[in-house]
Design a protein around this motif. Structure first.
Motif, PDB file in Angstrom:
ATOM      1  N   ASN A  70       8.287  -1.409  -5.861  1.00 46.77           N
ATOM      2  CA  ASN A  70       9.032  -0.991  -4.662  1.00 46.77           C
ATOM      3  C   ASN A  70       9.041   0.606  -4.572  1.00 46.77           C
ATOM      4  O   ASN A  70       8.985   1.178  -3.280  1.00 46.77           O
ATOM      5  CB  ASN A  70      10.299  -1.432  -4.418  1.00 46.77           C
ATOM      6  CG  ASN A  70      10.334  -2.983  -4.346  1.00 46.77           C
ATOM      7  OD1 ASN A  70       9.399  -3.827  -3.911  1.00 46.77           O
ATOM      8  ND2 ASN A  70      11.543  -3.637  -4.833  1.00 46.77           N
ATOM      9  N   ASN A  73       5.619   1.929  -3.359  1.00 47.06           N
ATOM     10  CA  ASN A  73       5.375   1.713  -1.955  1.00 47.06           C
ATOM     11  C   ASN A  73       6.220   2.444  -1.231  1.00 47.06           C
ATOM     12  O   ASN A  73       5.473   3.252   0.028  1.00 47.06           O
ATOM     13  CB  ASN A  73       5.571   0.200  -1.568  1.00 47.06           C
ATOM     14  CG  ASN A  73       4.806  -0.836  -2.271  1.00 47.06           C
ATOM     15  OD1 ASN A  73       3.704  -0.602  -2.470  1.00 47.06           O
ATOM     16  ND2 ASN A  73       5.214  -2.141  -2.210  1.00 47.06           N
ATOM     17  N   TRP A  76       4.407   5.857  -1.169  1.00 46.05           N
ATOM     18  CA  TRP A  76       3.098   5.766  -0.463  1.00 46.05           C
ATOM     19  C   TRP A  76       3.458   6.017   1.123  1.00 46.05           C
ATOM     20  O   TRP A  76       2.918   6.626   1.825  1.00 46.05           O
ATOM     21  CB  TRP A  76       2.411   4.539  -0.823  1.00 46.05           C
ATOM     22  CG  TRP A  76       1.006   4.389  -0.042  1.00 46.05           C
ATOM     23  CD1 TRP A  76      -0.165   5.256  -0.235  1.00 46.05           C
ATOM     24  CD2 TRP A  76       0.821   3.608   1.076  1.00 46.05           C
ATOM     25  NE1 TRP A  76      -0.981   4.558   0.485  1.00 46.05           N
ATOM     26  CE2 TRP A  76      -0.388   3.812   1.492  1.00 46.05           C
ATOM     27  CE3 TRP A  76       1.733   2.523   1.747  1.00 46.05           C
ATOM     28  CZ2 TRP A  76      -0.901   3.137   2.340  1.00 46.05           C
ATOM     29  CZ3 TRP A  76       1.058   2.020   2.921  1.00 46.05           C
ATOM     30  CH2 TRP A  76      -0.306   2.287   3.050  1.00 46.05           C
TER      31      TRP A  76
END
Length: 80
Positions: A70, A73, A76
């Motif tokens: 998580n 992500n 990103w």
């Protein structure tokens, strides 16, 4: 741990006390759809290979926690 028979008998006792017709119909439908035979899905060679690679990764400890994933992500997405 309760045996299957104990769980089943406990559920039957509880169901005998239920008088809500709609609840019983919904429960009947749920049970009917979950007790059908499970369809066997044929994997392609590529899918099978990917699953085997995943199993190798798990055995070798090449995994990360959901929390770490998580975080990756979010980082990103923040870079976009």
């Amino acid at each position: 741990m309760a045996t299957v028979d104990n769980i089943r008998n406990s559920l039957i006792k509880k169901l005998l006390a239920v008088s809500d017709r709609e609840f019983l119909k919904a429960l009947d439908q749920l049970v009917a759809t979950t007790t059908k035979e499970t369809e066997v899905i044929q994997l392609t060679d590529e899918q099978h290979k990917l699953l085997m690679l995943s199993e190798d990764d798990i055995r070798e400890g090449n995994t990360i926690s959901q929390e770490a994933m998580n975080k990756r992500n979010r980082e990103w997405l923040g870079a976009m």
